[in-house]
Write a protein that holds these residues in place. Structure first.
Motif, PDB file in Angstrom:
ATOM      1  N   UNK A 165     -69.388 -65.011  59.671  1.00 59.65           N
ATOM      2  CA  UNK A 165     -69.367 -64.332  60.972  1.00 59.65           C
ATOM      3  C   UNK A 165     -68.371 -65.005  61.912  1.00 59.65           C
ATOM      4  N   UNK A 166     -67.983 -66.245  61.602  1.00 61.28           N
ATOM      5  CA  UNK A 166     -67.028 -66.970  62.437  1.00 61.28           C
ATOM      6  C   UNK A 166     -65.604 -66.873  61.914  1.00 61.28           C
ATOM      7  N   UNK A 167     -65.368 -66.014  60.914  1.00 66.47           N
ATOM      8  CA  UNK A 167     -64.028 -65.903  60.340  1.00 66.47           C
ATOM      9  C   UNK A 167     -63.033 -65.429  61.387  1.00 66.47           C
ATOM     10  N   UNK A 168     -61.814 -65.923  61.310  1.00 62.76           N
ATOM     11  CA  UNK A 168     -60.767 -65.458  62.206  1.00 62.76           C
ATOM     12  C   UNK A 168     -60.412 -64.008  61.862  1.00 62.76           C
ATOM     13  N   UNK A 169     -59.789 -63.328  62.797  1.00 65.40           N
ATOM     14  CA  UNK A 169     -59.560 -61.893  62.669  1.00 65.40           C
ATOM     15  C   UNK A 169     -58.510 -61.538  61.621  1.00 65.40           C
ATOM     16  N   UNK A 170     -58.607 -60.312  61.137  1.00 68.65           N
ATOM     17  CA  UNK A 170     -57.644 -59.761  60.194  1.00 68.65           C
ATOM     18  C   UNK A 170     -56.268 -59.684  60.860  1.00 68.65           C
ATOM     19  N   UNK A 171     -55.255 -60.265  60.203  1.00 63.84           N
ATOM     20  CA  UNK A 171     -53.904 -60.244  60.755  1.00 63.84           C
ATOM     21  C   UNK A 171     -52.974 -59.312  59.991  1.00 63.84           C
ATOM     22  N   UNK A 172     -53.492 -58.575  59.063  1.00 63.00           N
ATOM     23  CA  UNK A 172     -52.671 -57.694  58.227  1.00 63.00           C
ATOM     24  C   UNK A 172     -51.870 -56.729  59.104  1.00 63.00           C
ATOM     25  N   UNK A 173     -50.554 -56.752  58.974  1.00 60.57           N
ATOM     26  CA  UNK A 173     -49.683 -55.868  59.747  1.00 60.57           C
ATOM     27  C   UNK A 173     -49.269 -56.393  61.104  1.00 60.57           C
ATOM     28  N   UNK A 174     -49.815 -57.530  61.517  1.00 61.78           N
ATOM     29  CA  UNK A 174     -49.513 -58.074  62.835  1.00 61.78           C
ATOM     30  C   UNK A 174     -48.131 -58.742  62.849  1.00 61.78           C
ATOM     31  N   UNK A 175     -47.474 -58.662  63.995  1.00 57.98           N
ATOM     32  CA  UNK A 175     -46.197 -59.340  64.218  1.00 57.98           C
ATOM     33  C   UNK A 175     -46.414 -60.454  65.236  1.00 57.98           C
TER      34      UNK A 175
END
Length: 263
Positions: free
Chosen positions: A129-139
């Motif tokens: 539940x403390x995982x960092x957010x999904x960055x897929x596709x982020x610049x």
């Protein structure tokens, strides 16, 4: 030669997608947008406009300032990467990201550098539940992200300076001499240690370690990173995150010895 007529709205157009794209146009043309203005432009409720704008924030196409006004995000003006091999690279790295996330208990990411930015091509989130957010596709700006620093460290200092002072001005990537001196120091540390660190430089409460990935010719073509919450970083970095990161990098580079990307 006559210009073709502008296209009509297709009968099967997806309404929510069309509204999201219209918000992108408004951000592009006006430079800022409030929820009430977005709702008025689209003829929808404020709650619906808020959800659409928050989705754009999630994907990096918008950011929100302290006055709750939405501004264009880094993904909005990012041109195509134009790297024909990135699909193959992502496919090769994906199973290693899954193993890395499982072994570390943290989120694993891979990215490539395009100019002064890094493009996240894949994320495997930790099952927490403390995982960092999904960055897929982020610049993100390369000089702030751990993987971006790892890739910049592969360049001679003269090339890094030319990259930041020799081209067109672009807001998120403008560095003054003091900031460039800090970056130079960071890159020297990366070369010495073999990995890069990002401590809340791209996101409050998040830290990461990153390392460059080399192809069979020894050229850095991408980077791998592990991101975690800052309160866990000090205890995990040296004993867990860095060894697992470097091991995963070695496994990816071993696989890259046997393939030619983009063919």
């Amino acid at each position: 030669m006559r210009n073709p007529p502008l296209p009509e709205r297709p009968e099967g157009a997806v309404g929510s997608l069309d509204r999201g794209l219209r918000l992108l146009q408004l951000l592009r043309d006006y430079g800022n947008l409030r929820v009430m203005d977005a709702a008025a432009h689209l003829g929808i409720s404020r709650s619906s406009a808020h959800r659409l704008l928050q989705t754009l924030v999630f994907r990096g196409y918008a950011v929100q300032d302290d006055n709750h006004t939405y501004l264009p995000g880094p993904s909005l003006d990012a041109g195509p990467a134009r790297l024909a091999w990135t699909k193959d690279f992502r496919a090769l790295c994906q199973p290693h990201l899954q193993v890395l996330a499982r072994r570390s208990g943290e989120s694993a990411n891979m990215m490539v550098r395009v100019g002064k930015s890094v493009r996240f091509l894949g994320t495997v989130r930790a099952r927490s539940i403390d995982a960092t957010n999904d960055r897929d596709g982020i610049v993100m700006p390369a000089h702030r992200a751990s993987g971006g620093k790892a890739l910049l460290a592969e360049l001679p200092e003269g090339e890094v300076r030319a990259l930041y002072f020799g081209g067109a001005v672009d807001g998120a990537h403008v560095l003054d001499e003091t900031e460039f001196a800090k970056l130079t120091g960071d890159l020297e540390a990366v070369r010495r240690r073999g990995f890069a660190v990002n401590f809340e430089e791209t996101e409050s409460g998040v830290a990461a370690v990153g390392a460059a990935i080399h192809d069979r010719m020894g050229e850095a073509i991408g980077a791998l990173s592990l991101s975690t919450r800052t309160e866990r970083f000090a205890a995990l970095a040296d004993k867990t995150l860095v060894p697992l990161l470097l091991d995963a990098r070695a496994q990816i580079e071993k696989d890259l010895q046997h393939v030619t990307l983009g063919t």
